[in-house]
Scaffold this active site. Structure first.
Site, PDB file in Angstrom:
ATOM      1  N   CYS A  48       0.836  -1.209   0.000  1.00  0.00           N
ATOM      2  CA  CYS A  48       0.000   0.000   0.000  1.00  0.00           C
ATOM      3  C   CYS A  48       0.870   1.257   0.000  1.00  0.00           C
ATOM      4  O   CYS A  48       1.481   1.600   1.013  1.00  0.00           O
ATOM      5  CB  CYS A  48      -0.933  -0.023   1.210  1.00  0.00           C
ATOM      6  SG  CYS A  48      -1.830   1.516   1.483  1.00  0.00           S
ATOM      7  N   CYS A  51      -0.111   4.008   2.484  1.00  0.00           N
ATOM      8  CA  CYS A  51       0.242   3.605   3.857  1.00  0.00           C
ATOM      9  C   CYS A  51       1.666   4.035   4.192  1.00  0.00           C
ATOM     10  O   CYS A  51       1.956   4.489   5.300  1.00  0.00           O
ATOM     11  CB  CYS A  51       0.111   2.093   4.025  1.00  0.00           C
ATOM     12  SG  CYS A  51      -1.558   1.445   3.808  1.00  0.00           S
TER      13      CYS A  51
END
Length: 311
Positions: A48, A51
């Protein structure tokens, strides 16, 4: 955010401020730990990109809070069961826990200023903000009473409490959101919007505000729904007429039959989860958002949705 919290948050040991955890230690690292200090949980995954952008920002802000909050990081790829139980729909997903339960959260990568606002709200709610005094504790206690009134569906009492709070603290986000929800229940969407407009844009990421905005959006859309009786008869005659069934769910919602609305959409998803680009599921998630993820109908509905999707 459910600012029903009282008492000063104790300082955490620096080495314990930020840690990685998993589903086997979630109860200890998050639920138990949050009974003394707010715990922020960052759900992420190695693949991700957002993230990776958000995580160092959260770590920086948590360190600057000097023990007023903790941070726990959980990789959803390694803890899929926990992610399913908490209904993590997308990442990054950030939840805040205090007193053993979730009190706030946001989705997606946000700038450092918003993360700091998020942490500041937690610190203030936990009684750790500079200058926190008896008045703040009194407001926190009133918010707890308002929350209890809402749980008992006593919206009149809750509205009175929220109004009392706003008389002392006109910018209290939780009270503004709570009073806006009351106006939605009365059908006064314009007044609800006016109340939400008093909340600065940077403070509209909290769960309470998001839920009320979703409730307003749904109420406006539900105005277009037809009579329940006619729609139900038409849907019963042809269960594969999914557009009618979607309209029926909206009619149920407009008629304050929230459980029936959720049930109808779940039945649609079970019959054909991909109809109209998963329109039923998207609408169901909007229902959950408006209800709030701790509402019993929402909790039960998410469990049933998970069973349908992963069985």
């Amino acid at each position: 955010m459910e600012t029903m919290l009282k008492g000063a948050a104790p300082q955490a040991a620096p080495a314990d401020l930020i840690k990685d955890s998993d589903q086997t230690k979630f109860a200890k690292d998050v639920l138990e730990a949050s009974r003394t200090v707010p715990v922020i949980v960052d759900f992420w995954a190695p693949w991700c990109g957002p993230c990776k952008t958000l995580q160092p920002i959260i770590e920086k802000v948590v360190k600057e809070a000097k023990g007023a909050v903790k941070l726990v990081k959980i990789d959803i790829d390694k803890n899929q069961m926990l992610a399913q139980q908490l209904r993590i729909q997308s990442i990054p997903a950030v939840y805040a826990f205090f007193g053993g339960r979730p009190v706030d959260g946001f989705m997606g990568a946000v700038p450092e200023s918003q993360v700091k606002q998020f942490v500041d709200r937690l610190v203030q709610a936990a009684g750790g903000a500079p200058g926190a005094d008896g008045n703040a504790n009194e407001i926190a206690e009133l918010l707890e009473h308002a929350k209890a009134a809402v749980a008992q569906n006593d919206m009149e009492t809750a509205a009175q409490i929220y109004s009392e709070i706003l008389g002392v603290e006109p910018t209290n986000v939780v009270a503004l959101a709570g009073l806006a929800r009351y106006q939605v229940s009365l059908g006064d969407l314009e007044q609800a919007k006016e109340l939400l407009n008093q909340i600065p844009a940077k403070e509209r990421t909290g769960a309470d505000v998001v839920a009320v905005q979703a409730a307003i959006d749904l109420a406006e859309k539900a105005k277009e729904a037809g009579p329940i009786g006619e729609l139900k008869a038409k849907a019963d005659a042809n269960p594969k007429d999914f557009q009618t069934r979607l309209d029926l769910a909206m009619a149920y919602w407009a008629g304050n039959q929230k459980q029936e609305a959720v049930d109808e959409l779940l039945a649609m998803i079970k019959a054909d989860r991909n109809w109209n680009e998963a329109a039923a599921r998207q609408q169901l998630l909007k229902f959950f958002e408006a209800l709030g993820f701790t509402d019993p109908i929402s909790v039960d509905g998410r469990k049933r949705l998970s069973t349908i999707l992963f069985s």
